[in-house]
Write an enzyme that holds these catalytic residues in place. Structure first.
Site, PDB file in Angstrom:
ATOM      1  N   LYS A   1     -52.692  56.201  67.192  1.00 50.74           N
ATOM      2  CA  LYS A   1     -52.802  56.281  65.246  1.00 50.74           C
ATOM      3  C   LYS A   1     -54.018  54.813  65.673  1.00 50.74           C
ATOM      4  O   LYS A   1     -54.931  55.289  64.267  1.00 50.74           O
ATOM      5  CB  LYS A   1     -51.731  56.353  64.223  1.00 50.74           C
ATOM      6  CG  LYS A   1     -51.040  57.247  64.568  1.00 50.74           C
ATOM      7  CD  LYS A   1     -51.939  58.539  63.691  1.00 50.74           C
ATOM      8  CE  LYS A   1     -50.541  59.282  64.446  1.00 50.74           C
ATOM      9  NZ  LYS A   1     -50.991  60.467  63.823  1.00 50.74           N
TER      10      LYS A   1
ATOM     11  N   ASP B   1     -37.930  48.673  64.868  1.00 47.65           N
ATOM     12  CA  ASP B   1     -37.792  48.719  63.558  1.00 47.65           C
ATOM     13  C   ASP B   1     -38.348  47.544  62.684  1.00 47.65           C
ATOM     14  O   ASP B   1     -37.575  46.538  63.120  1.00 47.65           O
ATOM     15  CB  ASP B   1     -36.072  49.188  62.715  1.00 47.65           C
ATOM     16  CG  ASP B   1     -36.365  51.277  63.168  1.00 47.65           C
ATOM     17  OD1 ASP B   1     -36.803  51.927  63.051  1.00 47.65           O
ATOM     18  OD2 ASP B   1     -34.798  50.926  63.251  1.00 47.65           O
TER      19      ASP B   1
ATOM     20  N   VAL C   1     -26.075  54.670  60.438  1.00 49.73           N
ATOM     21  CA  VAL C   1     -27.779  53.415  59.521  1.00 49.73           C
ATOM     22  C   VAL C   1     -27.426  52.821  60.893  1.00 49.73           C
ATOM     23  O   VAL C   1     -27.007  51.551  61.476  1.00 49.73           O
ATOM     24  CB  VAL C   1     -26.324  53.125  59.112  1.00 49.73           C
ATOM     25  CG1 VAL C   1     -27.684  51.786  58.053  1.00 49.73           C
ATOM     26  CG2 VAL C   1     -26.506  54.023  57.850  1.00 49.73           C
TER      27      VAL C   1
ATOM     28  N   PHE D   1     -46.805  56.467  54.467  1.00 49.48           N
ATOM     29  CA  PHE D   1     -45.532  56.182  54.839  1.00 49.48           C
ATOM     30  C   PHE D   1     -44.543  57.097  55.699  1.00 49.48           C
ATOM     31  O   PHE D   1     -44.978  57.717  56.390  1.00 49.48           O
ATOM     32  CB  PHE D   1     -45.457  55.190  54.040  1.00 49.48           C
ATOM     33  CG  PHE D   1     -45.970  54.290  53.197  1.00 49.48           C
ATOM     34  CD1 PHE D   1     -48.178  54.148  53.675  1.00 49.48           C
ATOM     35  CD2 PHE D   1     -45.875  52.881  53.793  1.00 49.48           C
ATOM     36  CE1 PHE D   1     -48.387  53.118  53.341  1.00 49.48           C
ATOM     37  CE2 PHE D   1     -46.941  51.775  54.105  1.00 49.48           C
ATOM     38  CZ  PHE D   1     -48.063  51.808  53.880  1.00 49.48           C
TER      39      PHE D   1
ATOM     40  N   GLY E   1     -47.151  73.017  61.803  1.00 57.13           N
ATOM     41  CA  GLY E   1     -45.435  71.580  62.374  1.00 57.13           C
ATOM     42  C   GLY E   1     -45.904  71.899  60.558  1.00 57.13           C
ATOM     43  O   GLY E   1     -46.064  71.923  59.565  1.00 57.13           O
TER      44      GLY E   1
ATOM     45  N   TYR F   1     -47.696  55.225  71.024  1.00 60.11           N
ATOM     46  CA  TYR F   1     -47.650  56.414  69.645  1.00 60.11           C
ATOM     47  C   TYR F   1     -48.933  55.549  68.129  1.00 60.11           C
ATOM     48  O   TYR F   1     -49.831  56.458  67.736  1.00 60.11           O
ATOM     49  CB  TYR F   1     -46.489  56.816  68.713  1.00 60.11           C
ATOM     50  CG  TYR F   1     -46.871  57.503  67.712  1.00 60.11           C
ATOM     51  CD1 TYR F   1     -47.158  58.788  67.098  1.00 60.11           C
ATOM     52  CD2 TYR F   1     -46.321  56.480  66.602  1.00 60.11           C
ATOM     53  CE1 TYR F   1     -47.001  59.824  65.644  1.00 60.11           C
ATOM     54  CE2 TYR F   1     -45.875  57.036  65.178  1.00 60.11           C
ATOM     55  CZ  TYR F   1     -47.064  58.317  64.618  1.00 60.11           C
ATOM     56  OH  TYR F   1     -47.081  59.103  63.273  1.00 60.11           O
TER      57      TYR F   1
ATOM     58  N   ASN G   1     -50.677  74.781  68.733  1.00 62.49           N
ATOM     59  CA  ASN G   1     -49.944  75.356  70.678  1.00 62.49           C
ATOM     60  C   ASN G   1     -48.916  75.589  70.659  1.00 62.49           C
ATOM     61  O   ASN G   1     -47.560  76.315  71.126  1.00 62.49           O
ATOM     62  CB  ASN G   1     -50.434  74.269  71.881  1.00 62.49           C
ATOM     63  CG  ASN G   1     -50.047  73.302  71.421  1.00 62.49           C
ATOM     64  OD1 ASN G   1     -48.791  73.258  70.542  1.00 62.49           O
ATOM     65  ND2 ASN G   1     -49.861  72.200  72.658  1.00 62.49           N
ATOM     66  N   LEU G   2     -47.935  75.481  68.754  1.00 59.80           N
ATOM     67  CA  LEU G   2     -46.458  75.870  68.760  1.00 59.80           C
ATOM     68  C   LEU G   2     -45.485  74.310  69.880  1.00 59.80           C
ATOM     69  O   LEU G   2     -44.787  75.364  69.915  1.00 59.80           O
ATOM     70  CB  LEU G   2     -46.318  76.888  68.811  1.00 59.80           C
ATOM     71  CG  LEU G   2     -46.656  78.068  67.785  1.00 59.80           C
ATOM     72  CD1 LEU G   2     -47.244  79.801  68.360  1.00 59.80           C
ATOM     73  CD2 LEU G   2     -46.492  77.591  66.779  1.00 59.80           C
TER      74      LEU G   2
ATOM     75  N   SER H   1     -50.827  56.860  60.285  1.00 60.54           N
ATOM     76  CA  SER H   1     -49.232  56.359  59.465  1.00 60.54           C
ATOM     77  C   SER H   1     -49.321  54.674  59.483  1.00 60.54           C
ATOM     78  O   SER H   1     -50.139  53.946  59.522  1.00 60.54           O
ATOM     79  CB  SER H   1     -49.016  56.300  60.818  1.00 60.54           C
ATOM     80  OG  SER H   1     -47.602  56.031  61.060  1.00 60.54           O
TER      81      SER H   1
ATOM     82  N   ILE I   1     -45.580  68.257  57.887  1.00 61.90           N
ATOM     83  CA  ILE I   1     -46.989  68.210  56.990  1.00 61.90           C
ATOM     84  C   ILE I   1     -47.859  69.102  57.416  1.00 61.90           C
ATOM     85  O   ILE I   1     -48.578  69.596  56.076  1.00 61.90           O
ATOM     86  CB  ILE I   1     -47.048  66.409  57.431  1.00 61.90           C
ATOM     87  CG1 ILE I   1     -46.367  65.711  57.497  1.00 61.90           C
ATOM     88  CG2 ILE I   1     -48.732  66.486  56.909  1.00 61.90           C
ATOM     89  CD1 ILE I   1     -46.545  64.395  57.819  1.00 61.90           C
TER      90      ILE I   1
HETATM   91  N1  UFG Z   1     -32.346  55.615  60.429  1.00 63.10           N
HETATM   92  C1  UFG Z   1     -31.320  54.853  60.276  1.00 63.10           C
HETATM   93  N2  UFG Z   1     -30.302  56.269  61.672  1.00 63.10           N
HETATM   94  C2  UFG Z   1     -30.747  57.437  61.812  1.00 63.10           C
HETATM   95  C3  UFG Z   1     -32.525  57.325  61.787  1.00 63.10           C
HETATM   96  C4  UFG Z   1     -32.804  56.123  61.475  1.00 63.10           C
HETATM   97  O1  UFG Z   1     -30.223  53.893  59.408  1.00 63.10           O
HETATM   98  O2  UFG Z   1     -30.109  57.917  61.920  1.00 63.10           O
HETATM   99  C5  UFG Z   1     -33.353  54.228  59.603  1.00 63.10           C
HETATM  100  C6  UFG Z   1     -34.076  53.555  60.809  1.00 63.10           C
HETATM  101  O3  UFG Z   1     -33.372  52.080  61.584  1.00 63.10           O
HETATM  102  C7  UFG Z   1     -35.184  53.163  59.464  1.00 63.10           C
HETATM  103  C8  UFG Z   1     -34.882  54.712  58.312  1.00 63.10           C
HETATM  104  O4  UFG Z   1     -34.150  55.282  58.698  1.00 63.10           O
HETATM  105  O5  UFG Z   1     -34.905  51.601  58.946  1.00 63.10           O
HETATM  106  C9  UFG Z   1     -35.999  55.428  57.813  1.00 63.10           C
HETATM  107  O6  UFG Z   1     -36.426  55.639  59.634  1.00 63.10           O
HETATM  108  P1  UFG Z   1     -36.781  57.411  60.572  1.00 63.10           P
HETATM  109  O7  UFG Z   1     -37.361  56.807  61.902  1.00 63.10           O
HETATM  110  O8  UFG Z   1     -36.694  57.819  59.528  1.00 63.10           O
HETATM  111  O9  UFG Z   1     -38.292  56.477  59.865  1.00 63.10           O
HETATM  112  P2  UFG Z   1     -38.971  55.065  60.570  1.00 63.10           P
HETATM  113  O10 UFG Z   1     -40.003  54.792  59.367  1.00 63.10           O
HETATM  114  O11 UFG Z   1     -38.981  54.756  61.224  1.00 63.10           O
HETATM  115  O12 UFG Z   1     -40.764  56.400  61.111  1.00 63.10           O
HETATM  116  C10 UFG Z   1     -41.422  57.185  60.079  1.00 63.10           C
HETATM  117  C11 UFG Z   1     -41.928  57.494  61.178  1.00 63.10           C
HETATM  118  C12 UFG Z   1     -42.888  57.310  62.156  1.00 63.10           C
HETATM  119  C13 UFG Z   1     -44.651  55.914  61.867  1.00 63.10           C
HETATM  120  C14 UFG Z   1     -43.107  55.062  61.146  1.00 63.10           C
HETATM  121  C15 UFG Z   1     -44.015  54.356  61.308  1.00 63.10           C
HETATM  122  O13 UFG Z   1     -41.326  58.606  62.008  1.00 63.10           O
HETATM  123  O14 UFG Z   1     -44.311  58.523  62.612  1.00 63.10           O
HETATM  124  O15 UFG Z   1     -42.247  55.491  60.383  1.00 63.10           O
HETATM  125  O16 UFG Z   1     -43.187  53.052  60.466  1.00 63.10           O
HETATM  126  F1  UFG Z   1     -44.246  55.442  63.154  1.00 63.10           F
END
Ligand code: UFG
Length: 338
Positions: free
Chosen positions: A154, A298, A217, A178, A11, A150, A33-34, A125, A13
């Site tokens: 964790k 979020d 966004v 993070f 994967g 999820y 397991n791919l 996480s 990471i």
């Molecule tokens: N975002 C957008 N548009 C998108 C995707 C994301 O604006 O199309 C924003 C989200 O709202 C957030 C930021 O970008 O503000 C980061 O979003 P991500 O989905 O990239 O990451 P997250 O912080 O939501 O999630 C990550 C990990 C999860 C973990 C989580 C813990 O991917 O596995 O952090 O906070 F659970």
């Protein structure tokens, strides 16, 4: 030479961590397991490191399949990445998430006990913190009720480790990541999202590459300086190195408790708009984006207090945001060439 079983090692990471382990002198067995990765990654790891890890295609949530690995190979430590990881999907399929993520961890721990394997590093996480009361957040802050199954898996694996390590037979470190982004400097390995990406960075690179029409966004009315959410983005190679440092700590007996956990971030928060600006600056590509509704679940803002990782693990992130966004773009371009 110590042998590390890396579950989920093909994967995102996991593959970067296998590279760092091998270049640090560890032998690696990958079990995967791919379901969300490709066996080609093994060739790429060999290209980067000059060494081919052993690869076993296996469903680690199946106790017999899991046990067979431990009967065949001599293993000194485990780094456990294998898990389902999509936050949204976990709300649709909670039972599958609990069964898979918890069963894999339990199968590993059960076999460790059976074979007298002592050292375990768990992929955790920052989601265990929920919405922080203040930032940066440190490891003393209590975890809050999870926002998704999820995230709850964790938390539950960390809770299991707290109790399972009490007898001292097993010693464990959980790394609370993070937001990992970016790719290896060779652009041979990186994130391979399945279908439409959920996460920001792959969505940005796919939009820039013309695979997606535009980036939305999610919300620009948050109580942050530019109205968009803030996260602590960390280069995946920096994150991978933290696993090697954690494993070294356990092997060298430098751990202070049987179960320890560390924040793995940069200590700096960036907004969604900061990421877009860095991407446009480093790549010279103009990104097509619009502001949309907030995404459910979020957190507004979170970034890490990294002092425990710095002082105890002796680990610190080195790479800048620009290095993260540029390496993600190079990986995207490389994927399209092949
Ligand atoms: N975002 C957008 N548009 C998108 C995707 C994301 O604006 O199309 C924003 C989200 O709202 C957030 C930021 O970008 O503000 C980061 O979003 P991500 O989905 O990239 O990451 P997250 O912080 O939501 O999630 C990550 C990990 C999860 C973990 C989580 C813990 O991917 O596995 O952090 O906070 F659970």
């Amino acid at each position: 030479m110590k042998t590390i079983l890396v579950t989920g090692g093909t994967g995102y990471i996991g593959s970067h961590t296998v590279v760092e382990l091998q270049t640090s002198g560890y032998d690696v067995i990958i079990a995967d397991n791919l379901s969300n990765s490709s066996a080609d990654v093994i060739d790429k790891i060999e290209q980067i490191t000059g060494k081919r890890p052993i690869f076993i295609k296996v469903d680690l949530s199946d106790s017999e399949q899991a046990a067979s690995i431990f009967d065949k190979y001599s293993i000194d430590g485990i780094i456990n990445f294998a898990a389902f990881k999509a936050v949204g999907e976990s709300c649709q399929k909670p039972i599958e998430y609990y069964r898979n993520n918890l069963q894999i961890a339990l199968n590993m721990l059960e076999n460790m006990k059976r074979k007298g394997i002592k050292y375990f590093v768990q992929s955790s996480s920052c989601t265990v913190y929920g919405e922080p009361d203040s930032n940066p957040i440190n490891e003393q802050c209590p975890t809050k009720f999870a926002v998704s199954p999820y995230g709850n898996t964790k938390q539950m694996v960390e809770d299991m480790l707290h109790f399972i390590t009490q007898s001292g037979e097993i010693k464990a470190i959980a790394l609370r990541y993070f937001n990992p982004i970016g790719a290896h400097s060779t652009a041979l390995i990186g994130e391979l999202p399945n279908g439409v990406p959920n996460n920001l960075m792959p969505y940005i690179t796919q939009t820039a590459a013309g695979i997606r029409k535009q980036l939305t966004v999610f919300g620009n009315d948050y109580p942050t300086p530019d109205g968009t959410c803030i996260r602590d983005y960390i280069h995946v190679v920096d994150l991978a190195k933290a696993h090697v440092v954690a494993m070294d700590r356990l092997f060298e007996g430098r751990n202070k408790k049987n179960f320890e956990y560390f924040n793995i971030g940069t200590g700096v928060g960036f907004s969604v708009l900061d990421i877009i600006k860095s991407f446009e600056k480093t790549t010279g590509v103009k990104l097509n984006y619009v502001f949309g509704q907030r995404r459910e679940g979020d957190v507004v803002q979170i970034w890490a207090d990294t002092s425990l990782a710095e002082n105890e693990l002796g680990w610190k992130a080195n790479m800048s945001l620009d290095q993260m966004t540029l390496s993600a773009w190079r990986w995207q371009q490389q994927m399209q060439k092949s």
